[in-house]
Write an enzyme that holds these catalytic residues in place. Structure first.
Site, short mmCIF file in Angstrom:
data_model
loop_
_atom_site.label_atom_id
_atom_site.label_comp_id
_atom_site.label_asym_id
_atom_site.label_seq_id
_atom_site.Cartn_x
_atom_site.Cartn_y
_atom_site.Cartn_z
N LYS A 292 0.84 -1.20 0.00
CA LYS A 292 0.00 0.00 0.00
C LYS A 292 0.88 1.25 0.00
O LYS A 292 2.10 1.18 0.18
CB LYS A 292 -0.94 0.00 1.21
CG LYS A 292 -0.23 0.02 2.55
CD LYS A 292 -1.21 -0.03 3.70
CE LYS A 292 -0.48 0.00 5.04
NZ LYS A 292 -1.39 0.04 6.18
N ARG B 127 -10.56 0.12 14.78
CA ARG B 127 -10.22 0.90 13.59
C ARG B 127 -11.05 0.43 12.41
O ARG B 127 -11.94 1.12 11.94
CB ARG B 127 -8.71 0.81 13.31
CG ARG B 127 -8.24 1.80 12.27
CD ARG B 127 -6.74 1.81 12.13
NE ARG B 127 -6.21 0.58 11.56
CZ ARG B 127 -4.97 0.45 11.09
NH1 ARG B 127 -4.13 1.48 11.15
NH2 ARG B 127 -4.56 -0.70 10.59
N TYR C 48 17.04 29.75 8.34
CA TYR C 48 15.90 30.54 8.79
C TYR C 48 15.84 30.62 10.32
O TYR C 48 16.07 29.63 11.02
CB TYR C 48 14.59 29.93 8.31
CG TYR C 48 14.29 30.16 6.85
CD1 TYR C 48 14.11 31.44 6.34
CD2 TYR C 48 14.16 29.09 5.97
CE1 TYR C 48 13.82 31.65 5.01
CE2 TYR C 48 13.87 29.28 4.63
CZ TYR C 48 13.70 30.57 4.15
OH TYR C 48 13.41 30.77 2.83
N MET D 136 12.60 24.18 2.54
CA MET D 136 11.90 23.46 1.49
C MET D 136 12.84 22.69 0.57
O MET D 136 12.58 21.54 0.22
CB MET D 136 11.05 24.42 0.66
CG MET D 136 10.21 23.72 -0.41
SD MET D 136 9.21 24.86 -1.38
CE MET D 136 8.03 25.41 -0.16
#
Length: 345
Positions: free
Chosen positions: A33, A128, A242, A290
């Site tokens: 999956k 679930r 940053y 990023m």
């Protein structure tokens, strides 16, 4: 080329499946999956099919359709989410086997695809997916008359061998299925490692195939190597990245590498993670942005052209620990910008 390379070692993948198969006292399937846990379901499944896998599991029907197109007729492809509204045509056309999770799904399947294969998922305590014991008691005879291919459940705490939830779920699964002439499956990777009592007729390893915990003997499958774009010298007191979150305490040499959270390198790893320049461990400094990350190569013997984030030196779970998450998230986050390289090529 300023693009990171994601290497997928298909021989290692097959080796992991073979090792888990040897531990299973039954047939061993494979879970592919989420696009083969981010590594390419078509290539992953073809390698496993060539190694002898005959049953695959996916999360949703559209994944099953893509997998059928890649593998062709023959292997059984089961869908964990069952027979959802709108799935009928794709289940029939692509010969998929839904794991029915509720009375509504069972009615939908029997009415729209009478005689088509199906399995039933049972809830043994995870809350679930699957039918709870009372619901299963109410519909069991109807389901058995239609000939299910599999009865399955899923362990919530199999990565912790001492957790009391494991024997509780095992006992509940036996109470719900003992005496029924239908193949059964309870265990993914963690359940395989709990031993034969948890294996029944089919195991379905997932993360262990791809080099993740709790299979500590797994060979690494995914490798991420990132090119260096620029080198700079940083004086004590200067900052990197940053937010000025890292300040040099000594004269430092900083390499800027071409990767970031757009590549699925989780932003949260920044304060704790390292990469490798050859055999030398280099700290990530500043924030993961990023497209770019700073690393401290001050003590590296040579200036690297590329560095390793994943591979022989550290696993997906090492990176996951740095981010406060699990190896599953690291694998399935790997982005589409990588130059993908499959071994053997």
């Amino acid at each position: 080329m300023a693009t990171a390379t994601l290497t997928i070692d298909l021989d290692a993948l097959v080796s992991n499946w073979q090792a888990l198969d040897a531990l299973s006292a039954c047939e061993t399937a494979a879970v592919v999956k989420a696009n083969g846990y981010g590594l390419g379901a078509d290539r992953v499944a073809k390698a496993l099919q060539a190694a002898g896998v005959r049953r695959f599991f996916v999360a949703v029907a559209v994944e099953g359709a893509a997998l059928r197109a890649a593998l062709g007729p023959g292997p059984e492809i089961s869908v964990f989410s069952g027979h959802m509204d709108g799935d009928t045509e794709i289940l029939a056309e692509m010969q998929l086997t839904p794991m029915l999770n509720s009375l509504d799904q069972m009615l939908r399947h029997f009415e729209t695809l009478p005689g088509a294969p199906f399995g039933v998922q049972l809830d043994t305590g995870m809350n679930r997916l699957g039918m709870e014991p009372a619901e299963w008691d109410a519909v069991r005879d109807i389901a058995l008359e239609q000939g299910p291919a599999l009865l399955m459940s899923h362990l919530a705490c199999a990565d912790d061998p001492e957790h009391p939830m494991n024997p509780h779920q095992l006992a509940t699964f036996r109470e719900m299925t003992d005496g029924l002439d239908v193949p059964r499956s309870l265990s993914a990777t963690g359940g395989i490692l709990l031993g034969p009592d948890y294996h029944f007729d089919l195991t379905r390893p997932g993360v262990g195939l791809y080099g993740g915990m709790p299979f500590i003997d797994a060979a690494p499958v995914a490798g991420v190597h990132i090119p260096v774009i620029q080198i700079r010298d940083v004086a004590p007191g200067e900052t990197v990245g940053y937010g000025n979150t890292w300040t040099a305490e000594r004269p430092s040499r900083i390499a800027t590498i071409a990767g970031g959270y757009a590549d699925g390198i989780l932003r949260a790893i920044g304060p704790k993670a390292h990469v490798y320049a050859g055999e030398h461990r280099c700290k990530i400094v500043g924030r993961v942005s990023m497209d770019l990350i700073g690393i401290d190569i001050t003590d590296a013997p040579d200036i690297p052209e590329t560095v390793e984030l994943l591979g022989q030196h550290q696993s997906v779970d090492t990176i996951a620990d740095a981010a406060g998450t699990i190896g599953y998230e690291v694998l399935t986050s790997l982005g589409g910008r990588y130059a993908r390289r499959y071994l053997p090529s």
